[in-house]
Design an enzyme around this catalytic site. Structure first.
Site, mmCIF file in Angstrom:
data_model
loop_
_atom_site.group_PDB
_atom_site.id
_atom_site.type_symbol
_atom_site.label_atom_id
_atom_site.label_comp_id
_atom_site.label_asym_id
_atom_site.label_seq_id
_atom_site.Cartn_x
_atom_site.Cartn_y
_atom_site.Cartn_z
ATOM 1 N N HIS A 100 24.525 24.878 -12.621
ATOM 2 C CA HIS A 100 25.475 25.428 -11.623
ATOM 3 C C HIS A 100 26.285 26.369 -12.317
ATOM 4 O O HIS A 100 27.176 26.286 -13.345
ATOM 5 C CB HIS A 100 26.520 24.326 -10.932
ATOM 6 N N SER A 101 26.440 27.864 -11.746
ATOM 7 C CA SER A 101 27.322 28.784 -12.420
ATOM 8 C C SER A 101 26.960 29.064 -13.705
ATOM 9 O O SER A 101 25.626 29.464 -14.056
ATOM 10 C CB SER A 101 28.858 28.368 -12.107
ATOM 11 N N MET A 102 27.743 29.026 -14.890
ATOM 12 C CA MET A 102 27.472 29.188 -16.028
ATOM 13 C C MET A 102 26.340 28.194 -16.395
ATOM 14 O O MET A 102 25.327 28.771 -17.106
ATOM 15 C CB MET A 102 28.472 28.679 -17.111
ATOM 16 N N SER A 127 22.157 27.664 -9.228
ATOM 17 C CA SER A 127 23.264 27.679 -8.436
ATOM 18 C C SER A 127 24.266 28.509 -8.559
ATOM 19 O O SER A 127 24.984 28.367 -9.484
ATOM 20 C CB SER A 127 23.701 25.942 -8.259
#
Length: 268
Positions: A100-102, A127
């Site tokens: 997710h993200s990073m 994500s």
């Protein structure tokens, strides 16, 4: 300050957390990578939401939660090297990487390293993060403390309670700044396609990551690609974990280079 990783060998006990019973006979392992400033406990609920056919692990980066006393890592490539080293022995069964993200950027780089070792993951899920083909530098990590925290608050990455509590602010500031540095200085060494399906997911109200940036993950998908959109902002998956998992399970069961996984019908 961020420090380089020590040359000491990595172990799964150092890097991976389990929030449910081990499932030694599971057909696949789902490994989750947290967002900037996040820890493995962000995925605590997931083990109970997955069918018994999946073993669940979450990556714990240095400098947070039970690794709070360790130095953070502010560069993505050495971090991915170490995590790939830990996951390689666990690739005796299909590995599914969820970031997710990073965490999506880290998961992609880990997937590349596993693929180079002949252990291509079964699936990658990215994500709320732009494709590595669109990576661009950033300067948020260079802001002074007050400006940095205000930027986090505007993005929804920090609560107002933390923002107004000096001790909590100091605790959050170090890993958050290090992670922002990691993301904003990340430069992929090429963007080869993965030899596995890729699924990109986003919240429909995540204005920081428009659909075209997420859809560009298709450029690094050597196998099947699909974009899934759910209601919500950048952290849509927190309240919608079960809905997201239910959408992903049929994707995981689809055939890949490792063959098909069992249909996800039984749950814990």
């Amino acid at each position: 300050m961020s420090a380089p990783l020590s040359p000491a060998p990595s172990t799964s006990r150092d890097w991976l957390r389990r929030y449910g019973p081990e499932r030694p006979h599971a057909a696949a392992r789902l490994v989750c990578f947290p967002h900037a400033g996040g820890g493995a406990s962000f995925y605590r609920r997931w083990a109970a939401l997955l069918p018994e056919t999946f073993d669940h692990l979450a990556v714990q980066y240095p400098g947070r939660e039970d690794r709070i006393g360790e130095e953070c890592v502010g560069e993505l490539h050495p971090l991915a090297d170490r995590i790939a080293e830990v996951l390689l022995p666990l690739a005796d069964r299909p590995l599914i990487l969820f970031g997710h993200s990073m965490g999506a950027s880290i998961a992609y780089e880990v997937a590349r390293r596993l693929q180079e070792q002949g252990r291509t993951p079964h699936h990658l899920v990215a994500s709320s993060r732009m494709s590595p083909t669109l990576e661009r530098p950033g300067t948020v990590h260079l802001l002074d403390d007050e400006e940095f925290l205000q930027e986090l608050a505007a993005f929804g990455g920090i609560s107002q309670e933390v923002l107004h509590h000096r001790e909590l602010r100091d605790l959050v500031l170090r890993p958050m700044r290090s992670d922002y540095r990691l993301v904003e200085t990340y430069q992929p060494k090429g963007t080869p396609a993965l030899e596995c399906p890729v699924t990109a997911v986003r919240g429909d109200l995540d204005h920081a990551h428009p659909e075209e940036e997420i859809r560009a993950w298709a450029d690094v998908a050597g196998g099947d690609f699909r974009l899934l959109t759910l209601p919500g902002d950048h952290f849509f998956l927190a309240p919608r974990a079960q809905e997201l998992i239910d959408l992903l399970l049929p994707r995981f069961a689809a055939p890949s280079g490792h063959g098909a996984l069992p249909s996800p019908e039984s749950r814990t």
